[in-house]
Design a protein around this motif. Structure first.
Motif, short mmCIF file in Angstrom:
data_model
loop_
_atom_site.label_atom_id
_atom_site.label_comp_id
_atom_site.label_asym_id
_atom_site.label_seq_id
_atom_site.Cartn_x
_atom_site.Cartn_y
_atom_site.Cartn_z
N PRO A 1 8.43 -3.67 -5.09
CA PRO A 1 8.30 -3.11 -6.44
C PRO A 1 7.37 -1.89 -6.50
N MET A 2 6.37 -1.86 -5.61
CA MET A 2 5.42 -0.75 -5.63
C MET A 2 6.05 0.57 -5.19
N THR A 3 7.23 0.51 -4.57
CA THR A 3 7.88 1.74 -4.08
C THR A 3 9.03 2.18 -4.98
N ILE A 4 9.18 1.54 -6.15
CA ILE A 4 10.29 1.85 -7.06
C ILE A 4 9.75 2.18 -8.44
N LYS A 5 10.33 3.20 -9.06
CA LYS A 5 10.05 3.52 -10.46
C LYS A 5 11.36 4.04 -11.06
N ASN A 6 12.09 3.15 -11.74
CA ASN A 6 13.38 3.53 -12.29
C ASN A 6 13.23 4.39 -13.54
N PRO A 7 14.16 5.32 -13.76
CA PRO A 7 14.06 6.21 -14.93
C PRO A 7 14.08 5.45 -16.25
N GLN A 8 13.20 5.84 -17.13
CA GLN A 8 13.18 5.39 -18.51
C GLN A 8 12.81 6.59 -19.37
N ILE B 1 8.77 9.01 2.61
CA ILE B 1 8.74 7.93 3.60
C ILE B 1 8.19 8.43 4.93
N LEU B 2 8.60 9.64 5.33
CA LEU B 2 8.08 10.23 6.56
C LEU B 2 6.57 10.44 6.48
N ALA C 1 0.19 10.34 2.55
CA ALA C 1 -0.58 9.87 3.70
C ALA C 1 -1.94 9.35 3.28
N TRP C 2 -2.56 9.99 2.28
CA TRP C 2 -3.87 9.55 1.78
C TRP C 2 -3.75 8.15 1.17
N ALA C 3 -2.71 7.94 0.37
CA ALA C 3 -2.55 6.64 -0.29
C ALA C 3 -2.17 5.55 0.70
N GLY C 4 -1.26 5.86 1.64
CA GLY C 4 -0.84 4.86 2.62
C GLY C 4 0.27 3.97 2.09
N ALA C 5 1.00 3.36 3.01
CA ALA C 5 2.16 2.54 2.66
C ALA C 5 1.78 1.33 1.83
N SER C 6 0.66 0.70 2.15
CA SER C 6 0.27 -0.54 1.47
C SER C 6 -0.16 -0.30 0.03
#
Length: 694
Positions: A149-156, A560-561, A465-470
């Motif tokens: 869920p943290m990697t998704i933001k659907n349009p509204q 993602i890269l 890169a600063w924020a990181g995947a987690s």
């Protein structure tokens, strides 16, 4: 000696006479056209016309944004249509006896500024790139596995409008204090702004008004044709891969490799506006990728990637298409960034050196822009324009205060929309943003290139890169891209409009306010138009659909890269990316090394990269547009130069506006009655046998 002096005096008198005859501002002054106060340039009719045209142009830009991402300059179309609408309005009021204020070129400039600012949000808002790249629709094309869920933001509609309102105005305040330096002192060209200003000035002279009427008539004819052609095509699209857009012009095998003419009046018009080099570059990119590379890589199925991987997976052939295109885009973008930065620094160094020389040799003489030894006097036009441009100043405290206030609002509000984008990430971006906005506005003045998307890509990698995947780095990077893109894009647009206003004697205050009003319109209109597309069309955002939004996939993969590194790439893909990244750099370097005489024969890497993912169908359309223009110029060059922009604008706008009734029909559940498909003769026999047996 006396004869030489007399001849010299006559030559000077002749030159002065020629200068007076060709002086634009003297022509307007002699006709009694006095620039109205800045408040009177912002008329109700101008804002009403701007709102109507903003909706029209937003549909056009949104359609282009969601199909190929190639968006030509629409400034001339905005100026032309603005002139037509208000001129018609004032003529009717004049006949009725109610005309209180004549239509001026300053009011025309306000309309153009407002429309371009509004429709520009359709691009900088990221509806075809970073913003839609956050959605689940795009994420599923990268991996069929459910995304965290943290990697998704659907349009509204709500959060999109809110996000644009809190980030889109900051760029307007970032470069306002530098307007005198860039426009008056450095006299930067801003080619699009200058061309639009000359067009508007010509409209408001008797001869120019006659030509403008003919251009508007031509635009109206092709607008109607394009709209009706889109309506006619709709009847044959009652299913997947149906209609003229699936016409196998060069055969079924070429159609499978994305080479066909899809009868799109939009891209025929775009091809007439874009240079021959851009169109040929796009076609060469399509031939290189879909004609050579993808068949060769596809032959390695089972060796370089698993044969069980679906065609849409980025771990298969699709991965090569997307990531090699990204490598070329990044190579071109970084080269352009370095080049513009180098030119800016070089310009400053030369400027400072010249200033010192002038100060040393002429103690109290102010530096002038023409560095010839004789220091010629400033022309009447320049004096007049500079006087009025500096008259209605915008205080520095207002610009600084506006930047601080809107930055504070954004720092507080954006993390509520995107929790992954921490407040201190935004603070750092806003501390750096004025420098980036200045660089983009300055570079745009020198070259007419806005590198807003390149600055946004840098933000994707840096903040991701600063924020990181987690910590949701994918969404953080994409949102950071939006923050930076909106700042640097609106900054260069504003300075471009200041240049137009300078040349048409429009007040900087009216320019700034019209830009603010246009931006506010765009923050409402663009999300609403996108939402209409998003809800109306089936398969929206998916590969192979009518609106695939290809750059959304590209931007998400960049993010993602930046967060996960190169682990997601298929075999040998990284090596090919390095090759094409370096090749993009080398080709750009070669273009600059050989000079303008030969560079026109060397393709543009950025244009070549676009069809790597999409295919060559739109390249064929654009080349058809180029061919039409080329033949037209051979037959009648003056006529072609005068009317080709109107023809192209009519083709683009008519087809773009057709998407509005098309969307309404789709929302109402009205489906086309016919499906026109094309089959091989053997497939047709099998279909006939099946139908007969049933």
């Amino acid at each position: 000696m006396a004869m030489e002096d007399d001849r010299s005096k006559k030559d000077d008198d002749f030159n002065d006479t020629v200068a007076e005859e060709t002086s634009v501002e003297r022509i307007f002054e002699e006709s009694g056209a006095v620039p109205p106060p800045w408040q009177n340039q912002l008329t109700i009719r101008a804002l009403v016309v701007s709102f109507v045209l903003s909706i029209m142009f937003t549909f056009v830009v949104m359609k282009l944004n969601l199909t190929t991402g190639i968006i030509p300059s629409l400034n001339i179309s905005a100026g032309l249509l603005g002139f037509f609408f208000v001129k018609t309005w004032t003529k009717l009021l004049h006949k009725a006896g109610y005309l209180k204020q004549p239509f001026t070129r300053q009011e025309n400039t306000v309309i153009q500024t407002c429309v371009v600012a509004s429709s520009g949000i359709a691009f900088s808002g990221g509806f075809g790139s970073y913003l839609f790249g956050m959605s689940d629709v795009v994420a599923k094309q990268i991996s069929p596995e459910p995304s965290p869920p943290m990697t998704i933001k659907n349009p509204q509609l709500g959060w999109m409008i809110g996000f644009l309102f809190v980030v889109s105005f900051i760029g307007l305040f970032s470069v306002v204090p530098l307007r005198k330096i860039m426009i008056v002192d450095f006299k930067l060209t801003y080619p699009s702004g200058t061309a639009t200003a000359h067009l508007i000035n010509s409209f408001h002279t008797p001869q120019g008004a006659k030509l403008a009427k003919k251009q508007v008539r031509t635009l109206g004819k092709f607008f109607s044709f394009s709209f009706l052609w889109g309506f006619f095509q709709w009847f044959f699209t009652g299913g997947d891969d149906c209609g003229f857009t699936a016409f196998p012009t060069f055969g079924l095998k070429a159609y499978a490799s994305k080479f066909f003419f899809d009868f799109s009046s939009t891209y025929v018009g775009v091809g007439m506006i874009c240079s021959y080099l851009i169109n040929i570059s796009v076609l060469l990119g399509a031939i290189l990728s879909w004609g050579v590379m993808w068949p060769l890589i596809g032959a390695q199925k089972g060796k370089w990637y698993s044969s069980e991987i679906p065609a849409s997976s980025l771990h298969g052939l699709q991965g090569y298409r997307v990531f090699i295109a990204i490598a070329m885009i990044l190579g071109d973008g970084i080269y352009s960034f370095i080049k513009v930065l180098f030119n800016t620094l070089l310009f400053y160094l030369c400027r400072c050196r010249d200033d010192l020389l002038v100060f040393d040799q002429h103690s109290f003489v102010l530096p002038v822009d023409d560095r010839s030894p004789s220091f010629p006097s400033v022309s009447f036009d320049d004096k007049r324009r500079t006087e009025l441009f500096l008259k209605d100043g915008i205080p520095a405290w207002f610009a600084v205060g506006g930047y601080v206030i809107f930055s504070a609002i954004s720092i507080i509000a954006v993390p509520f929309i995107f929790p992954q984008l921490r407040w201190y990430y935004i603070l750092v971006m806003y501390l750096i943003a004025p420098i980036l906005a200045f660089c983009n506005a300055f570079g745009c003045g020198l070259t007419d290139w806005s590198l807003a998307s390149n600055y946004g890509k840098i933000a994707i990698f840096a903040i991701g890169a600063w924020a990181g995947a987690s910590n949701g780095g994918i969404i953080a990077g994409l949102a950071a891209c939006g923050v930076i893109m909106n700042i640097v894009s609106t900054a260069s647009d504003l300075m471009q409009d200041f240049k137009t206003g300078y040349l048409t004697l429009a007040s900087p205050r009216s320019m700034f306010i019209s830009q603010v009003i246009g931006t506010a319109m765009g923050c409402l209109i663009s999300p609403s138009v996108f939402w209409l597309f998003y809800t109306a069309f089936d398969g929206f955002g998916q590969s192979g659909s009518a609106y695939p939004a290809p750059f959304a996939l590209v931007y998400r993969n960049m993010s993602i890269l930046g967060v996960e590194g190169f682990s997601t790439l298929p075999k040998h893909c990284l090596m090919l990316c390095y090759i094409f990244f370096g090749g993009s750099f080398a080709v750009n370097g070669l273009r600059d090394a050989v000079g303008p005489k030969w560079s026109r024969f060397i393709p543009l890497p950025m244009a070549m990269a676009i069809p790597f993912y999409l295919g060559g169908y739109f390249a064929v359309d654009m080349c058809v547009g180029s061919l039409i223009l080329f033949i037209w110029r051979k037959v009648n060059k003056p006529n072609a130069d005068a009317f080709s922009p109107a023809v192209a604008s009519g083709l683009i706008c008519g087809d773009g506006i057709w998407t509005l009734p098309n969307s309404i029909l789709a929302l109402a559940g009205v489906k086309p009655p016919i499906c026109m498909k094309f089959l091989s003769s053997s497939d047709n026999v099998r279909v006939d046998d099946f139908l007969n047996s049933s």
